[in-house]
Design an enzyme around this catalytic site. Sequence first.
Site, PDB file in Angstrom:
ATOM      1  N   TYR A   1       0.846  -1.187   0.000  1.00 31.45           N
ATOM      2  CA  TYR A   1       0.000   0.000   0.000  1.00 31.45           C
ATOM      3  C   TYR A   1       0.888   1.246   0.000  1.00 31.45           C
ATOM      4  CZ  TYR A   1      -3.592  -3.324   1.604  1.00 31.45           C
ATOM      5  OH  TYR A   1      -4.442  -4.402   1.735  1.00 31.45           O
TER       6      TYR A   1
ATOM      7  N   HIS B   1      -0.171 -12.114   1.194  1.00 27.39           N
ATOM      8  CA  HIS B   1      -1.198 -11.280   0.577  1.00 27.39           C
ATOM      9  C   HIS B   1      -1.895 -11.980  -0.585  1.00 27.39           C
ATOM     10  CE1 HIS B   1      -2.095  -6.707  -0.059  1.00 27.39           C
ATOM     11  NE2 HIS B   1      -3.193  -7.427  -0.080  1.00 27.39           N
TER      12      HIS B   1
ATOM     13  N   SER C   1     -13.190  -5.258   2.392  1.00 25.63           N
ATOM     14  CA  SER C   1     -14.268  -4.671   1.573  1.00 25.63           C
ATOM     15  C   SER C   1     -15.650  -5.171   2.000  1.00 25.63           C
ATOM     16  CB  SER C   1     -14.046  -4.970   0.085  1.00 25.63           C
ATOM     17  OG  SER C   1     -12.867  -4.367  -0.383  1.00 25.63           O
ATOM     18  N   PRO C   2     -15.950  -5.144   3.325  1.00 19.56           N
ATOM     19  CA  PRO C   2     -17.265  -5.619   3.765  1.00 19.56           C
ATOM     20  C   PRO C   2     -18.407  -4.705   3.341  1.00 19.56           C
ATOM     21  CG  PRO C   2     -16.108  -4.595   5.589  1.00 19.56           C
ATOM     22  CD  PRO C   2     -15.122  -4.671   4.459  1.00 19.56           C
ATOM     23  N   LEU C   3     -18.060  -3.532   2.805  1.00 21.60           N
ATOM     24  CA  LEU C   3     -19.072  -2.613   2.273  1.00 21.60           C
ATOM     25  C   LEU C   3     -19.055  -2.594   0.746  1.00 21.60           C
ATOM     26  CD1 LEU C   3     -18.563   0.288   4.825  1.00 21.60           C
ATOM     27  CD2 LEU C   3     -20.526  -1.252   4.675  1.00 21.60           C
TER      28      LEU C   3
ATOM     29  N   GLY D   1     -17.510   0.307  -0.801  1.00 27.59           N
ATOM     30  CA  GLY D   1     -18.266   1.533  -0.578  1.00 27.59           C
ATOM     31  C   GLY D   1     -19.623   1.579  -1.238  1.00 27.59           C
TER      32      GLY D   1
END
Length: 333
Positions: A59, A130, A209-211, A214
């Site tokens: 990152y 990863h 990324s549980p949303l 976004g």
Amino acid sequence: MTLQTRTLGTTSPLEVSALGLGCMGMSEFYGTPVEQDGIDTIHRALDLGVTFLDTADMYGPFTNERLVGRAIASSSQGRDGVVLATKFGNVRSEDGGFLGISGEPDYVRSACDASLQRLGVDHIDLYYQHRVDKTVPIEETVGAMKELVDAGKVRHLGLSEAGPETIRRAHAVHPITALQTEYSLFTRDLEAEILPVLRELGIGLVPYSPLGRGILTGAITAGSLDAADSRAAGRFPRMQGEALDANLRLVEKVTEIAVEKGVTPGQLALAWVLAQGDDVAPIPGTKRIAYLEENVAASGVGLSDDDLARIADAVPADAVVGDRYGDMSSIEA
């Protein structure tokens, strides 16, 4: 409200806050970052009881680990108040170029030492591969990771986006505490084969990324993303054209249920992930304190069996249009 904790893994258990914080977007991918905003958000997270911080060497590249390290060092909680997770395996150059995936033992050792230096700590609580290097037997990679545990540099081991057979083979070399993989109302493919293996072996699940990157917050519409945001650049097919239009119709259904319950659609989506088991600790990412506070409040949203059934009807597992990545080649089936 006190944020509860959850335990990842049974053979090598690790206690974490029920919600973690994904720090990636503080340095790259989701628009132009401001470092101090990221540090302020991490400090607020720690104050709220979100002590499970997730980063990776790629990152930035490399800058996010430094940011997280500075935030920890300048926090009132200090190193002992944080469960720190980072990752190796996606190899990048200083200028941001992607150089491939490596699970070579020598690379594992050097990557860990470099992460420790950037983070400014003497150990990593949870160290993930990863992405799986399909050219190196997983036994060799995890064998090198085990050496890091034996040396005291790493406390617990994890995998990210690994398939069932790889998980089994890795766990036979050294207990795997957690699998990090994408999981949300919009990404449920792991439920068929991977989740049963995790439960059988006693491995925790850390959904990233549980949303749905976004989209499940209801804040994304056609044309709403900044040009510097990778979600607008075609990397994620679900965010493009007709696929986005179809997926936003699903979000409307989630929003209807959320409004009835007096919560935001994002909170409903996070509460759904949290309801999937006490061995599940999602890491929604944000670089803004307001969104962090909204996410933390989701831990107090109770969902009944009827609520869960309605949500499942609103977003069937196979209803989402488009692959989650434009290139799925690094994701194990």
